[in-house]
Scaffold this active site. Sequence first.
Site, PDB file in Angstrom:
ATOM      1  N   HIS A  54      -3.643  -5.461   0.131  1.00 19.79           N
ATOM      2  CA  HIS A  54      -3.176  -5.908   1.446  1.00 19.79           C
ATOM      3  C   HIS A  54      -3.104  -7.431   1.512  1.00 19.79           C
ATOM      4  O   HIS A  54      -4.103  -8.078   1.803  1.00 19.79           O
ATOM      5  CB  HIS A  54      -4.134  -5.398   2.529  1.00 19.79           C
ATOM      6  CG  HIS A  54      -4.046  -3.921   2.740  1.00 19.79           C
ATOM      7  ND1 HIS A  54      -3.163  -3.359   3.621  1.00 19.79           N
ATOM      8  CD2 HIS A  54      -4.704  -2.891   2.158  1.00 19.79           C
ATOM      9  CE1 HIS A  54      -3.284  -2.041   3.592  1.00 19.79           C
ATOM     10  NE2 HIS A  54      -4.220  -1.734   2.711  1.00 19.79           N
ATOM     11  N   SER A  87      -7.400 -10.490  34.591  1.00 15.31           N
ATOM     12  CA  SER A  87      -8.702  -9.971  34.194  1.00 15.31           C
ATOM     13  C   SER A  87      -9.667 -11.125  33.965  1.00 15.31           C
ATOM     14  O   SER A  87     -10.876 -10.941  33.977  1.00 15.31           O
ATOM     15  CB  SER A  87      -8.550  -9.197  32.887  1.00 15.31           C
ATOM     16  OG  SER A  87      -8.107 -10.088  31.872  1.00 15.31           O
ATOM     17  N   GLY A  88      -9.130 -12.303  33.745  1.00 17.07           N
ATOM     18  CA  GLY A  88      -9.974 -13.431  33.359  1.00 17.07           C
ATOM     19  C   GLY A  88      -9.825 -13.731  31.891  1.00 17.07           C
ATOM     20  O   GLY A  88     -10.323 -14.732  31.390  1.00 17.07           O
ATOM     21  N   VAL A 136      -7.622 -14.333  28.200  1.00 15.06           N
ATOM     22  CA  VAL A 136      -6.657 -15.359  27.815  1.00 15.06           C
ATOM     23  C   VAL A 136      -5.226 -14.959  28.208  1.00 15.06           C
ATOM     24  O   VAL A 136      -4.490 -15.756  28.787  1.00 15.06           O
ATOM     25  CB  VAL A 136      -6.714 -15.609  26.286  1.00 15.06           C
ATOM     26  CG1 VAL A 136      -5.670 -16.621  25.865  1.00 15.06           C
ATOM     27  CG2 VAL A 136      -8.101 -16.094  25.887  1.00 15.06           C
ATOM     28  N   ASP A 137      -4.836 -13.708  27.920  1.00 15.52           N
ATOM     29  CA  ASP A 137      -3.446 -13.305  28.135  1.00 15.52           C
ATOM     30  C   ASP A 137      -3.018 -13.453  29.596  1.00 15.52           C
ATOM     31  O   ASP A 137      -2.000 -14.071  29.897  1.00 15.52           O
ATOM     32  CB  ASP A 137      -3.218 -11.841  27.717  1.00 15.52           C
ATOM     33  CG  ASP A 137      -3.610 -11.593  26.276  1.00 15.52           C
ATOM     34  OD1 ASP A 137      -3.740 -12.581  25.523  1.00 15.52           O
ATOM     35  OD2 ASP A 137      -3.803 -10.422  25.901  1.00 15.52           O
ATOM     36  N   GLU A 165      -1.910  -9.085   3.815  1.00 17.05           N
ATOM     37  CA  GLU A 165      -1.953  -9.529   5.207  1.00 17.05           C
ATOM     38  C   GLU A 165      -3.365  -9.740   5.741  1.00 17.05           C
ATOM     39  O   GLU A 165      -3.538 -10.304   6.805  1.00 17.05           O
ATOM     40  CB  GLU A 165      -1.203  -8.532   6.098  1.00 17.05           C
ATOM     41  CG  GLU A 165      -1.878  -7.177   6.296  1.00 17.05           C
ATOM     42  CD  GLU A 165      -1.622  -6.187   5.149  1.00 17.05           C
ATOM     43  OE1 GLU A 165      -1.216  -6.629   4.059  1.00 17.05           O
ATOM     44  OE2 GLU A 165      -1.854  -4.984   5.358  1.00 17.05           O
ATOM     45  N   CYS A 196       0.840  -1.199   0.000  1.00 17.00           N
ATOM     46  CA  CYS A 196       0.000   0.000   0.000  1.00 17.00           C
ATOM     47  C   CYS A 196       0.878   1.254   0.000  1.00 17.00           C
ATOM     48  O   CYS A 196       1.548   1.544  -0.976  1.00 17.00           O
ATOM     49  CB  CYS A 196      -0.961  -0.059   1.183  1.00 17.00           C
ATOM     50  SG  CYS A 196      -2.306   1.115   1.071  1.00 17.00           S
TER      51      CYS A 196
END
Length: 610
Positions: free
Chosen positions: A177, A231-232, A234-235, A179, A85
């Site tokens: 793009h 936080s609950g 995934v990370d 990606e 782009c």
Amino acid sequence: MNDTAPGHDRIAVVDFGGQYAHLIAARVRRIGVLAEIREPTDPPEAFAPYRGVIISGSPALASHGEDADVDPRLLELPVPILGLCFGHQEIAKHYGGEVGHTGREYGFARLTITAETPLFAGLSPEETVWMSHQDAVTSLPEGFREIGFTTLEEDGSVHRFAAIADEERRRYGVQFHPEVDDTEHGEEMLRNFAVGICGCRPTWKVATFAEEKLDEIRRFVGDRSVLLLVSGGVDSTVCAVLLGRALGPERLRLLHIDNGLMRKGESRRVLERFRRFGLGARLHFVDAGEEFLRALEGLTDPEEKRRAIGDTFIAIFEREARRWMDGDVVLAQGTIYPDTIETGGTARADVIKTHHNRVPVIAEMIAAGRVVEPIRDLYKVEVRELGRELGLDESLLARHPFPGPGLGVRLLCAKEPPAEYEGAAANLGEVAARYGLSAVLLPLRSVGVKADLRSFELPVLLSGRDAQWERVLRAAGAIFKEVDHVNRCVLDLTGGGVERVELVPATLTRERLDLLREADHLVMEGLRRHGLMEDVWQCPTVLAPLSRNGRGREYVILRPVHSARAMTATPARLPDALAAELRKEILALPGVSGLGLDVTTKPPGTIEWE
Ligand code: XMP
């Protein structure tokens, strides 16, 4: 702890402020080649470790009159360069080609490959690609040739020089793009570049990462203990389990701040989950709902709301950290790769979201060697993969993303209609009528992306007796193209015609939050009942303070989307049976004026409404 394993061949992705740099890097990593984000201001020496460079960027730069400042030395690096782009245009300009303002081109296009090139090795003569840009290469630099042109699906317009190459200099540029998922064989194109043209060996894998990290964590933490906010999501959960493995539960303290903006029953689920991992006893709850409500009192502006939520979070975190961090304690964060780049690194990128993990107090602790971020080199898909390696449940790993400010960004607040509401969109009715639909503007704003920047504009409510999905999507597309000040379309599911929609001034209150929580709960249950939790990538439920045909005060909007990494999204269609069930259940909630389905692609609308 931030140096990824040496010994891997690497690609640099230079981020000129578009939203796509991370997507590109994540894609390249999926191919097995370690990709890292670099800044346009990095000196040429910084590129020494890389076997190739991808230049990505924002079409916003040109249209906003900003000078992109591409360092010519970057374009002269002695390795292969692929421009996407904006990067494509910069390569063309640098070598003497021309770039002109050719107007907005957006959506699916057909790429016709016109020359043999290693970049398109193994692809068909025609490929589906995705375009979003305003400027374009209008004449080729010397030494370059066209390797493909595109035909926009929507109007058949042809775009020459959409893909160019100078194989001798090893310079490649594509206007589309590769990606994004909508470019069907984008991953093959990136593989052709990284592996084929740059010669990178695809050795990067998440599996080896876990082993390397356990050792690194033990070395870094030594005999200190660790405090981690969970936080609950995934990370932070993956982070907690990884730390538990490395150090043992006794040296871990987990802190969960309930901001009152969570989903129904969320805090209880967080506790259950950590119990299952044998970490329940290490979890400490902070019930801060009241404090957040007080901070949000009377606010209507989305950015102010977000700031109030962020600041309150930091204040509580600082207080708690002081309480728990006496002695020699290390703070752990579930920061992932995009978090580190979006806040600190990218000078030009529009602020998409504010991250807690890079505020001053934490920066000081980082400098003092008291912060450990075990998954900071990973993208979300890689965190999920790591979670799988660590034996976490699929149900947790497959959870829909949930924003940090929680329901705070899904509870719309407004005191009066926006200034541009009156007299805006004079041609709206006529455009909608072409598709057999009626349309009214909604008297509030929602956020969207326009040429990579956040912009607040007006949503449209569509209705019609025979509103077929494909036709509604086409109508929305036409409205975004032809009607000013509009970035979102909602299809009314209430039943019966929409005569008028009016704002019922409202701020953020517990009562409204509880109503949103209930509606959101019904939606999530419905998706589960119909087995759609995986197919639908995320489904925010939004409460807008609107009456419909003079009745009710809260209009409920469903926002189911298909997406891969949230950079782009398409609206998801709900089965008729589910829509009927939700209509019945949600319209029965007190004060609800109607139910709508957001049918907006991203761009122009973001996934969330604020
Ligand atoms: P948008 O709305 O920009 O969202 O299309 C893209 C993804 O990011 C999530 N999101 C946030 N996450 N803090 C977060 O942690 C935020 O302030 C925030 N805003 C949006 C959103 O849910 C989607 O998955």
